[in-house]
Scaffold this active site. Structure first.
Site, PDB file in Angstrom:
ATOM      1  N   TYR A 142     -11.584   2.290  -1.488  1.00 24.66           N
ATOM      2  CA  TYR A 142     -12.165   1.093  -0.878  1.00 24.66           C
ATOM      3  C   TYR A 142     -13.646   0.926  -1.163  1.00 24.66           C
ATOM      4  O   TYR A 142     -14.243  -0.054  -0.739  1.00 24.66           O
ATOM      5  CB  TYR A 142     -11.898   1.111   0.634  1.00 24.66           C
ATOM      6  CG  TYR A 142     -10.438   0.827   0.956  1.00 24.66           C
ATOM      7  CD1 TYR A 142      -9.446   1.698   0.556  1.00 24.66           C
ATOM      8  CD2 TYR A 142     -10.067  -0.331   1.627  1.00 24.66           C
ATOM      9  CE1 TYR A 142      -8.116   1.452   0.820  1.00 24.66           C
ATOM     10  CE2 TYR A 142      -8.733  -0.591   1.902  1.00 24.66           C
ATOM     11  CZ  TYR A 142      -7.764   0.300   1.488  1.00 24.66           C
ATOM     12  OH  TYR A 142      -6.436   0.039   1.753  1.00 24.66           O
ATOM     13  N   LYS A 188      -1.781  13.408  -1.945  1.00 23.73           N
ATOM     14  CA  LYS A 188      -0.842  13.362  -3.066  1.00 23.73           C
ATOM     15  C   LYS A 188      -1.328  14.376  -4.099  1.00 23.73           C
ATOM     16  O   LYS A 188      -1.458  14.068  -5.292  1.00 23.73           O
ATOM     17  CB  LYS A 188      -0.800  11.921  -3.613  1.00 23.73           C
ATOM     18  CG  LYS A 188       0.301  11.632  -4.601  1.00 23.73           C
ATOM     19  CD  LYS A 188       1.698  11.746  -4.072  1.00 23.73           C
ATOM     20  CE  LYS A 188       2.708  11.620  -5.208  1.00 23.73           C
ATOM     21  NZ  LYS A 188       4.039  12.107  -4.862  1.00 23.73           N
ATOM     22  N   ASP A 220       4.306  10.389   0.064  1.00 23.48           N
ATOM     23  CA  ASP A 220       5.633   9.780  -0.107  1.00 23.48           C
ATOM     24  C   ASP A 220       6.639  10.428   0.845  1.00 23.48           C
ATOM     25  O   ASP A 220       7.432   9.748   1.512  1.00 23.48           O
ATOM     26  CB  ASP A 220       6.099   9.884  -1.563  1.00 23.48           C
ATOM     27  CG  ASP A 220       5.846  11.247  -2.186  1.00 23.48           C
ATOM     28  OD1 ASP A 220       5.039  12.018  -1.637  1.00 23.48           O
ATOM     29  OD2 ASP A 220       6.461  11.561  -3.221  1.00 23.48           O
ATOM     30  N   ASP A 244      -4.134   3.202   5.524  1.00 24.14           N
ATOM     31  CA  ASP A 244      -3.883   1.768   5.650  1.00 24.14           C
ATOM     32  C   ASP A 244      -2.381   1.505   5.568  1.00 24.14           C
ATOM     33  O   ASP A 244      -1.790   0.803   6.405  1.00 24.14           O
ATOM     34  CB  ASP A 244      -4.614   1.051   4.501  1.00 24.14           C
ATOM     35  CG  ASP A 244      -4.752  -0.435   4.721  1.00 24.14           C
ATOM     36  OD1 ASP A 244      -4.386  -0.915   5.806  1.00 24.14           O
ATOM     37  OD2 ASP A 244      -5.224  -1.124   3.801  1.00 24.14           O
ATOM     38  N   ASP A 248       0.566   0.600   8.778  1.00 23.02           N
ATOM     39  CA  ASP A 248       1.472  -0.553   8.825  1.00 23.02           C
ATOM     40  C   ASP A 248       2.914  -0.085   8.965  1.00 23.02           C
ATOM     41  O   ASP A 248       3.717  -0.691   9.692  1.00 23.02           O
ATOM     42  CB  ASP A 248       1.337  -1.425   7.567  1.00 23.02           C
ATOM     43  CG  ASP A 248       0.374  -2.594   7.773  1.00 23.02           C
ATOM     44  OD1 ASP A 248      -0.602  -2.420   8.520  1.00 23.02           O
ATOM     45  OD2 ASP A 248       0.597  -3.675   7.190  1.00 23.02           O
TER      46      ASP A 248
END
Ligand code: ATP
Length: 349
Positions: A142, A188, A220, A244, A248
């Site tokens: 970001y 990851k 994942d 982020d 959600d």
């Protein structure tokens, strides 16, 4: 989170923003005032105009003087949502929301994922879903670093030792203060070698918290496990992008964006920036059907940070009870308007 002494009037800057932002913020403010009056403190609201409309009119996103005011003179910032179809590049949101997060160094994005009523989840047997996501808020992808040349578009991801350490520590500190027994770090590192900094930091920090089990999941695998067995997670700490996305996903498990709250904090410092997870939802803006619950729950995080945990619990209970009696906007399958849900919540504070 570090609270402030109770019993004074807090100054809150309000950036209602775009789309449903003003609707949910104006619905939440009287409810927060009611909780404040009941619990013996005051909230003084200062409404600021920064939004897509303001930007289109003046070419001003967040002027320096306003930034300094927000940094120096207020106890907290209450933000609705930013995003407008007329500004597909989202330049005003980048300056206001990301600008405040970065410039105020609000490195913790604190996002609770809590099932407030059993029928809000799409899962069959979810158990008790009650976890918190600590999303790193000042680094990752970001920062907008990278380059585009010809056919190549490179987005850089920044992970500093300091940045990773402070978010991991914040997650453990919060877990310890709230009697939690497990912290799950997600990265990851099997595919992205620089993510080893997350693994090394987790192992080092975890040694300082012997009563807390530290565990790791690739992002994942965590996404899948969150759906299959959400009740086993208590505190999740991860980078900006994964936080982020996972929040959600978490919101989807407990009723959606209409009930998802968030706080941007710098632990140990006063104040912070408090915003629902949802965006400006332009397709439902102006129709009076936006769910105000996320804004009220975000307000609860804010009053807690201002030193009033009893008021925060009261607000959460009021939202829970309003949902239980069926005061629900269409996103939750109900027929109530924003105003009706807000009244139902207010009546229960
Ligand atoms: P952004 O890019 O800013 O996150 P977005 O349009 O991708 O914005 P949101 O604005 O958060 O995403 O909302 C996506 C959809 O979720 C909306 O179109 C709306 O249907 C629903 N939604 C989000 N927030 C609410 C809310 N408070 N009440 C009701 N529905 C909501």
């Amino acid at each position: 989170m570090t609270g402030r002494p109770a019993g004074r009037t807090a100054k809150i800057a309000v950036i209602a923003g775009d789309g449903i932002g003003p609707e949910v913020i104006e619905a939440a403010i009287p409810i927060l005032d009611r909780a404040a009056a009941k619990h013996g403190f005051g909230l003084q609201w200062e409404r600021l105009p920064y939004s897509a409309d303001h930007y289109l009119r003046t070419k001003e996103t967040l002027p320096d003087a306003a930034f300094h005011h927000l940094r120096d003179d207020v106890d907290a910032i209450f933000l609705g949502a930013l995003g407008d179809p007329r500004l597909p590049g989202n330049e005003h949101a980048r300056d206001i929301l990301l600008g405040l997060r970065f410039k105020l160094d609000l490195y913790v994005n604190f996002r609770p994922v809590e099932l407030l009523h059993p029928d809000l989840t799409p899962l069959r047997n979810p158990g008790t879903i009650d976890c918190v996501i600590f999303r790193e808020n000042t680094e990752g992808q970001y920062l907008g670093r990278g380059r585009s040349s010809g056919d190549e578009h490179v987005a850089e991801e920044v992970n500093t030792g300091k940045g990773v350490e402070r978010i991991v520590r914040a997650a453990f500190e919060w877990a310890k203060a709230h009697g939690k027994t497990r912290v799950t770090m997600s990265d990851k590192s099997n595919a992205i070698p620089t993510h080893r900094i997350w693994q090394e930091t987790l192992q080092r920090i975890a040694r300082e918290y012997p009563t807390i089990t530290a565990e790791h999941r690739y992002v994942d695998a965590l996404a899948m496990e969150l759906v299959r067995e959400p009740a086993r997670f208590q505190v999740i700490v991860t980078n900006n992008l994964y936080g982020d996305i996972l929040s959600d996903l978490g919101a989807g498990l407990v009723g959606g964006l209409g009930v998802a709250a968030s706080a941007n904090l710098h632990p140990g410092r006063r104040g912070g920036l408090f915003e629902p997870v949802h965006g400006s939802a332009p397709t439902i803006a102006g129709k009076g059907v936006a769910n105000p619950a996320a804004a009220v729950l975000t307000g609860a995080l804010m009053v807690e940070q201002l030193g009033h945990p009893d008021a925060a619990r009261d607000l959460e209970r009021a939202v829970r009870e309003a949902l239980t009696i069926g005061a629900r906007t269409p996103d939750l399958g109900g027929k109530s308007t924003t105003r009706e849900v807000a009244s139902a919540i207010a009546a229960r504070v």
